[in-house]
Design an enzyme around this catalytic site. Structure first.
Site, PDB file in Angstrom:
ATOM      1  N   CYS A  24       3.529   8.402   1.290  1.00  0.00           N
ATOM      2  CA  CYS A  24       4.041   7.435   2.259  1.00  0.00           C
ATOM      3  C   CYS A  24       4.310   6.127   1.503  1.00  0.00           C
ATOM      4  CB  CYS A  24       2.988   7.260   3.353  1.00  0.00           C
ATOM      5  SG  CYS A  24       3.476   6.105   4.619  1.00  0.00           S
ATOM      6  N   CYS A  54       6.502  -7.004   7.141  1.00  0.00           N
ATOM      7  CA  CYS A  54       7.666  -6.542   7.898  1.00  0.00           C
ATOM      8  C   CYS A  54       8.182  -7.716   8.707  1.00  0.00           C
ATOM      9  CB  CYS A  54       7.253  -5.392   8.828  1.00  0.00           C
ATOM     10  SG  CYS A  54       8.645  -4.660   9.712  1.00  0.00           S
ATOM     11  N   CYS A  71       6.323  -5.153  15.924  1.00  0.00           N
ATOM     12  CA  CYS A  71       5.912  -4.162  16.915  1.00  0.00           C
ATOM     13  C   CYS A  71       4.456  -4.464  17.268  1.00  0.00           C
ATOM     14  CB  CYS A  71       6.076  -2.761  16.342  1.00  0.00           C
ATOM     15  SG  CYS A  71       7.783  -2.456  15.853  1.00  0.00           S
ATOM     16  N   CYS A 123      -1.176   5.605   9.902  1.00  0.00           N
ATOM     17  CA  CYS A 123       0.056   4.934  10.349  1.00  0.00           C
ATOM     18  C   CYS A 123      -0.253   3.587  10.972  1.00  0.00           C
ATOM     19  CB  CYS A 123       0.726   5.727  11.460  1.00  0.00           C
ATOM     20  SG  CYS A 123       1.413   7.250  10.960  1.00  0.00           S
ATOM     21  N   CYS A 141       1.400  -2.488  15.715  1.00  0.00           N
ATOM     22  CA  CYS A 141       1.411  -2.210  14.268  1.00  0.00           C
ATOM     23  C   CYS A 141       0.780  -3.357  13.484  1.00  0.00           C
ATOM     24  CB  CYS A 141       2.847  -1.983  13.804  1.00  0.00           C
ATOM     25  SG  CYS A 141       2.982  -1.781  12.024  1.00  0.00           S
ATOM     26  N   GLU A 169       0.836  -1.187   0.000  1.00  0.00           N
ATOM     27  CA  GLU A 169       0.000   0.000   0.000  1.00  0.00           C
ATOM     28  C   GLU A 169       0.877   1.245   0.000  1.00  0.00           C
ATOM     29  OE1 GLU A 169      -4.084  -1.565   1.957  1.00  0.00           O
ATOM     30  OE2 GLU A 169      -2.553  -0.973   3.362  1.00  0.00           O
TER      31      GLU A 169
HETATM   32  N1  SAH Z   1       9.112   0.371   9.975  1.00  0.00           N
HETATM   33  C1  SAH Z   1       9.334   1.744  10.087  1.00  0.00           C
HETATM   34  C2  SAH Z   1       8.477   2.590   9.172  1.00  0.00           C
HETATM   35  C3  SAH Z   1       7.016   2.216   9.027  1.00  0.00           C
HETATM   36  S1  SAH Z   1       5.913   2.524  10.345  1.00  0.00           S
HETATM   37  C4  SAH Z   1       9.170   2.190  11.518  1.00  0.00           C
HETATM   38  O1  SAH Z   1       8.691   1.418  12.323  1.00  0.00           O
HETATM   39  O2  SAH Z   1       9.593   3.299  11.822  1.00  0.00           O
HETATM   40  C5  SAH Z   1       5.636   4.270  10.370  1.00  0.00           C
HETATM   41  C6  SAH Z   1       5.269   4.820  11.769  1.00  0.00           C
HETATM   42  O3  SAH Z   1       3.937   4.419  12.170  1.00  0.00           O
HETATM   43  C7  SAH Z   1       6.191   4.305  12.841  1.00  0.00           C
HETATM   44  O4  SAH Z   1       6.543   5.325  13.734  1.00  0.00           O
HETATM   45  C8  SAH Z   1       5.318   3.295  13.541  1.00  0.00           C
HETATM   46  O5  SAH Z   1       5.783   3.033  14.817  1.00  0.00           O
HETATM   47  C9  SAH Z   1       3.980   3.975  13.510  1.00  0.00           C
HETATM   48  N2  SAH Z   1       2.850   3.072  13.757  1.00  0.00           N
HETATM   49  C10 SAH Z   1       2.781   1.753  13.527  1.00  0.00           C
HETATM   50  N3  SAH Z   1       1.577   1.275  13.891  1.00  0.00           N
HETATM   51  C11 SAH Z   1       0.847   2.328  14.331  1.00  0.00           C
HETATM   52  C12 SAH Z   1      -0.494   2.464  14.798  1.00  0.00           C
HETATM   53  N4  SAH Z   1      -1.328   1.439  14.844  1.00  0.00           N
HETATM   54  N5  SAH Z   1      -0.908   3.703  15.158  1.00  0.00           N
HETATM   55  C13 SAH Z   1      -0.086   4.767  15.069  1.00  0.00           C
HETATM   56  N6  SAH Z   1       1.192   4.690  14.611  1.00  0.00           N
HETATM   57  C14 SAH Z   1       1.654   3.488  14.254  1.00  0.00           C
HETATM   58 FE1  SF4 Z   2       7.598  -3.074  11.077  1.00  0.00          FE
HETATM   59 FE2  SF4 Z   2       5.359  -1.882  11.902  1.00  0.00          FE
HETATM   60 FE3  SF4 Z   2       7.408  -2.164  13.588  1.00  0.00          FE
HETATM   61 FE4  SF4 Z   2       7.598  -0.428  11.553  1.00  0.00          FE
HETATM   62  S1  SF4 Z   2       6.167  -0.300  13.272  1.00  0.00           S
HETATM   63  S2  SF4 Z   2       9.162  -1.914  12.203  1.00  0.00           S
HETATM   64  S3  SF4 Z   2       6.417  -1.521   9.959  1.00  0.00           S
HETATM   65  S4  SF4 Z   2       6.225  -3.835  12.662  1.00  0.00           S
END
Ligand code: SAH
Ligand code: SF4
Length: 412
Positions: free
Chosen positions: A142, A149, A153, A387, A156, A129
């Site tokens: 974006c 991934c 996390c 995000c 996420c 996406e």
């Molecule tokens: N993998 C990279 C970039 C992609 S995520 C990273 O983790 O930085 C982009 C941003 O969205 C990151 O700061 C991530 O922590 C945040 N993010 C992920 N899941 C989210 C959620 N459910 N709500 C708000 N921010 C989120």
């Molecule tokens: Fe991967 Fe989501 Fe963690 Fe970013 S926030 S490193 S996309 S699992």
């Protein structure tokens, strides 16, 4: 193990820090020229019979057609000889990821589902996406760096996705180009009449590597793609308008500064290692102190080029006033911006977004410490484009698959 536990609703087990990448990728029959360096394009031209003395000039023309004008067909390249225009498509294409779905949010945000060549075993395509977030003055794209991934996390959605492969440099640049195709954002293009389009000459003015995937675990392709996106003879988006977000792959942070030179964002989300270990399991490998050391040494960081620290607001998890104060203390001495991201929920997520009142109190502490407007307004929530909500549509796990995945995680 409790029966019928949904993998999406359990916290990441300790041994489930990284999933094994599945590099099952079938290269298309004819490769696309997107993502190739000038040196590679010179070789391509050599294969097509261009004599060495002419290659530099022809590469310049090709580059201009591909990246400045956004040509989608070799036939359009009218400054090139007919023979060359005929020879190139015999072996190569100008293919971008195929846009298979477009959704426009009530706030003007657009989300595209982009299809990529797929899986060697099942022949299934992969998809990623890509989200366009327009404002009055700027348009931010974006971009994704991986299908899924390898990290997990816990807040996420992308992190729950099973299928993973790295994108190629061409597929990363290709997302930018496909978005510009859809937006009519090439010279002479026609802009869409719906949604929101910024006032300036360009629709896509900024790039954030904040889509699916961890960009610093696909370093070479991301670097090559961003060098193309920022190249002044082509797409020409300045490195100051390109931000790479990482969950903290420490060894590659310095490399990113030296080899890409773009802006950096760190997904911090916690001020203590015990909590960050849980939220961002990669922290077990690269704890907060090491991460912040890498930030202190990030080449080019200055008050004019600050590092962004992202902090997702999770109710009763990381949102206390003590944590706000600790955050400010932790970042002392680093040229930093703080971005508080209201948690965007997804089906099965176990967190809640902090109450607005609490976000305001937290942000007041950050504001009083000298950081301006730190709360990021969620965009495109109605189309699931915010995000952390991105996940491939083809990645729909059955309950049985999820159960199996959970069992694997427990026995690892
Ligand atoms: N993998 C990279 C970039 C992609 S995520 C990273 O983790 O930085 C982009 C941003 O969205 C990151 O700061 C991530 O922590 C945040 N993010 C992920 N899941 C989210 C959620 N459910 N709500 C708000 N921010 C989120
Ligand atoms: Fe991967 Fe989501 Fe963690 Fe970013 S926030 S490193 S996309 S699992």
């Amino acid at each position: 193990m409790a029966p019928n536990v949904d993998i999406d609703t359990v916290s990441a087990p300790a041994l489930f820090i990284e999933k094994a990448p599945l590099e099952r990728y079938v290269a298309p029959e004819k490769p696309s020229l997107l993502g190739m360096s000038r040196a590679e394009l010179a070789e391509v031209l050599g294969e097509c019979g261009v004599p060495p003395a002419q290659r530099k000039m022809r590469v310049q023309q090709l580059w201009h057609w591909i990246y400045f004008r956004g040509a989608t067909s070799f036939d359009d390249m009218t400054t090139m000889s007919k023979e060359l225009r005929a020879a190139l498509p015999v072996r190569y294409t100008l293919a971008r990821p195929e846009v298979i779905a477009e959704q426009v949010s009530v706030d003007g945000t657009r989300k595209w589902l982009m299809r990529l060549p797929g899986d060697a075993d099942s022949k299934l395509p992969h998809d990623v996406e890509c989200v366009y977030i327009p404002d009055t003055e700027r348009g931010t794209l974006c971009v994704s760096s991986q299908v899924g991934c390898t990290l997990n996390c816990t807040f996420c959605h992308t992190g729950t996705q099973r299928l993973v492969r790295n994108l190629t440099a061409g597929e990363i640049v290709g997302q930018v180009m496909a978005a510009r195709d859809r937006l009519g954002d090439w010279p002479g293009g026609t802009r869409p009449t719906d949604g929101v389009i910024p006032a300036g000459a360009r629709c896509v003015t900024n790039i954030v590597m904040m889509g699916m995937g961890e960009p610093l675990y696909n370093f070479d392709a991301v670097r090559d793609a961003l060098l193309i996106v920022s190249d002044g003879e082509g797409i020409g988006i300045s490195k100051r308008r390109i931000t790479l977000s990482t969950s903290g792959v420490v060894p590659n942070i310095i490399r990113a500064g030296a080899e890409i030179g773009c802006m950096l964002a760190i997904s911090l989300h916690a001020v203590r290692d015990d909590l960050r270990n849980e939220l961002v399991p990669l922290n077990r490998k690269y704890p907060i102190a090491e991460l912040l050391d890498a930030c202190r040494n990030y080449p080019g960081a200055s008050n004019a080029k600050r590092i962004t620290f992202e902090y997702v607001m999770l109710k009763d998890v990381n949102d206390s006033i003590e944590e706000a104060k600790a955050l400010v203390r932790l970042l002392k001495g680093i040229p930093a911006k703080i971005n508080l991201i209201p948690f965007n929920p997804w089906p099965g997520s176990k967190y809640e977004c902090s109450d607005w009142e609490q976000i305001e109190k937290f942000s007041a502490v950050v504001f009083d410490a000298g950081y301006a407007s730190p709360v990021r307004t969620p965009r495109g929530r109605d189309i699931f484009a915010a995000c952390g909500q991105l996940k491939s549509a083809t990645e729909k796990l059955s309950a049985r698959e999820r159960q199996a995945l959970r069992a694997m995680a427990m026995t690892d």
